[in-house]
Design an enzyme around this catalytic site. Structure first.
Site, PDB file in Angstrom:
ATOM      1  N   GLY A 163       0.901  -1.114  -0.126  1.00 27.24           N
ATOM      2  CA  GLY A 163       0.006   0.040   0.226  1.00 27.24           C
ATOM      3  C   GLY A 163       0.733   1.139  -0.123  1.00 27.24           C
ATOM      4  O   GLY A 163       1.917   1.133  -0.422  1.00 27.24           O
ATOM      5  N   CYS A 164       0.255   2.229   0.503  1.00 27.39           N
ATOM      6  CA  CYS A 164       0.663   3.571   0.003  1.00 27.39           C
ATOM      7  C   CYS A 164       1.918   3.935   0.934  1.00 27.39           C
ATOM      8  O   CYS A 164       2.627   4.940   0.735  1.00 27.39           O
ATOM      9  CB  CYS A 164      -0.422   4.627   0.446  1.00 27.39           C
ATOM     10  SG  CYS A 164      -1.634   4.572  -0.966  1.00 27.39           S
ATOM     11  N   PHE A 165       2.323   3.349   2.215  1.00 23.75           N
ATOM     12  CA  PHE A 165       3.433   3.612   2.875  1.00 23.75           C
ATOM     13  C   PHE A 165       4.525   3.088   2.459  1.00 23.75           C
ATOM     14  O   PHE A 165       5.865   3.451   2.996  1.00 23.75           O
ATOM     15  CB  PHE A 165       3.125   3.169   4.320  1.00 23.75           C
ATOM     16  CG  PHE A 165       3.131   1.641   4.562  1.00 23.75           C
ATOM     17  CD1 PHE A 165       4.179   0.879   4.606  1.00 23.75           C
ATOM     18  CD2 PHE A 165       1.794   1.141   4.836  1.00 23.75           C
ATOM     19  CE1 PHE A 165       4.089  -0.549   4.743  1.00 23.75           C
ATOM     20  CE2 PHE A 165       1.674  -0.236   4.905  1.00 23.75           C
ATOM     21  CZ  PHE A 165       2.833  -1.069   4.822  1.00 23.75           C
TER      22      PHE A 165
END
Length: 390
Positions: A163-165
């Site tokens: 995901g985005c991290f």
């Protein structure tokens, strides 16, 4: 006989992990955010949902995004009508696209990074590949190794479904690889294609619409190693420290589930609040050892999950508007490209710093921070040190 200690010492690099090159790539299909609601509701056969379209129009207007790039165009979507429904079985069609296209887009970015680095690709010792777009065995890391013609002995790490991290995660991993393996040169690639998340609108899950208004495609590649060879390798940023944490009381704030219908994203309304409320703790822990507590004295790279996150972090920390300029620029020009975003922002920052005649790669400032936010809610915090621009 040598001792384990002697072997260990010989294995370790002297200096900090250093970013030596950055390359980026996007698909050719560019989508204008102003006209996207019309296109999106037409292609998903949802034009009868007038009220929902108005809501989506407002989301797009507020997104602070001008344009995005997407592999999915009208032709591909017409061939795969199930991808245009909200919840139709479509994983096979999505996988068929991303399993091929994710490594290809990654290759485009990697070729640019290797060219800037200026060393033969045979000197790449490690590959870290990250994507939230599809899953396969052998993975996108293997496909990229073949596409680039890297040595078969290259040491690979494949990160799926983070995901985005994860733009922060790959830097943290590459730092440890570079500093613990003398002479290591780590190629890091984040490649994201929204074919896995694209779906039609529904009245019942407005959080799904948020993703449709924000996500875009892109790939970024960087080369990281310690002890750059003078006159040959040009350092851009040094990676000083890296940390990861799960925010308190944040379970279920951002979830993604890979199912027959593709990857579905679910967001709670208070994601910006959760991040802004906890961001100072991460900053304090990262910068206390350096004696830094003025957040405006840093250069900033923050994953642009959406405009509300940036606005609330800016307000909470009393940041000057120019601090998030590079971050907002990338959001505006590309949308949210998940893990690739922070690497695009690094690239934008060093480019603009040079263009503006500033003293360092970090907007003329010595120390900086890179933040990744994503499912968990997970936060990655990377402390960066800029390099003088000659």
């Amino acid at each position: 006989m040598v001792t384990v200690e002697e072997v260990r010492k010989a294995q370790r690099a002297e200096g900090p992990a250093t970013v030596m090159a950055i390359g980026t790539a996007v698909p050719p299909n560019c989508v204008d955010q102003a006209t996207y609601p019309d296109y999106y509701f037409r292609i998903t056969n949802s034009e009868h949902k007038a009220e929902l379209k108005e809501k989506f129009q407002r989301m797009c207007d507020k997104s602070q995004i001008k344009k995005r790039y997407m592999y999915l165009n009208e032709e591909v979507l017409k061939e795969n009508p199930n991808m245009c429904a909200y919840m139709a079985p479509s994983l096979d069609a999505r996988q068929d696209i991303v399993v091929v296209e994710v490594p290809k887009l990654g290759k485009e970015a990697a070729v640019k990074a290797i060219k800037e680095w200026g060393q033969p690709k045979s000197k790449i010792t490690h590959l870290v590949f990250c994507t939230t777009s599809g899953v396969d065995m052998p993975g996108a890391d293997y496909q990229l190794t073949k596409l680039l013609g890297l040595r078969p002995s290259v040491k690979r790490l494949m990160m799926y479904q983070q995901g985005c991290f994860a733009g922060g995660t790959v830097l943290r991993l590459a730092k440890d690889l570079a500093e613990n393996n003398k002479g290591a040169r780590v190629l890091v690639v984040c490649s994201e294609i929204t074919a896995v998340t694209f779906r039609g609108p529904t009245d019942t899950h407005l959080d799904s619409l948020v993703g449709q208004a924000l996500f875009g495609d892109g790939a970024a590649a960087i080369i990281i190693g310690s002890d750059p060879i003078p006159e040959v390798e040009k350092p851009l940023f040094e990676l000083v420290s890296a940390a990861q944490t799960i925010l308190p009381d944040s379970e279920g704030a951002i979830d993604g589930h890979l199912r027959e219908v593709g990857l579905t994203f679910h967001l709670l309304k208070d994601v910006p609040g959760l991040i802004s409320k906890n961001v100072e703790k991460s900053l304090t822990e990262a910068f206390k050892p350096l004696g830094i507590s003025d957040w405006n004295s840093l250069f900033w790279i923050a994953h642009p999950g959406g405009p509300a996150i940036l606005d609330q972090v800016e307000a909470k920390l009393s940041l000057k508007p120019e601090k998030l300029r590079a971050t907002r620029h990338v959001l505006s020009e590309y949308g949210n490209m998940s893990s690739a975003c922070v690497l695009f922002i690094l690239d934008e920052m060093r480019r603009k710093s040079k263009e503006d005649g500033l003293k360092t790669t970090g907007e003329g400032i010595e120390w900086g921070v890179l933040f990744g936010f994503g499912p968990g809610l997970t936060v990655e915090t990377v402390v960066l040190h800029s390099v003088a621009i000659n």
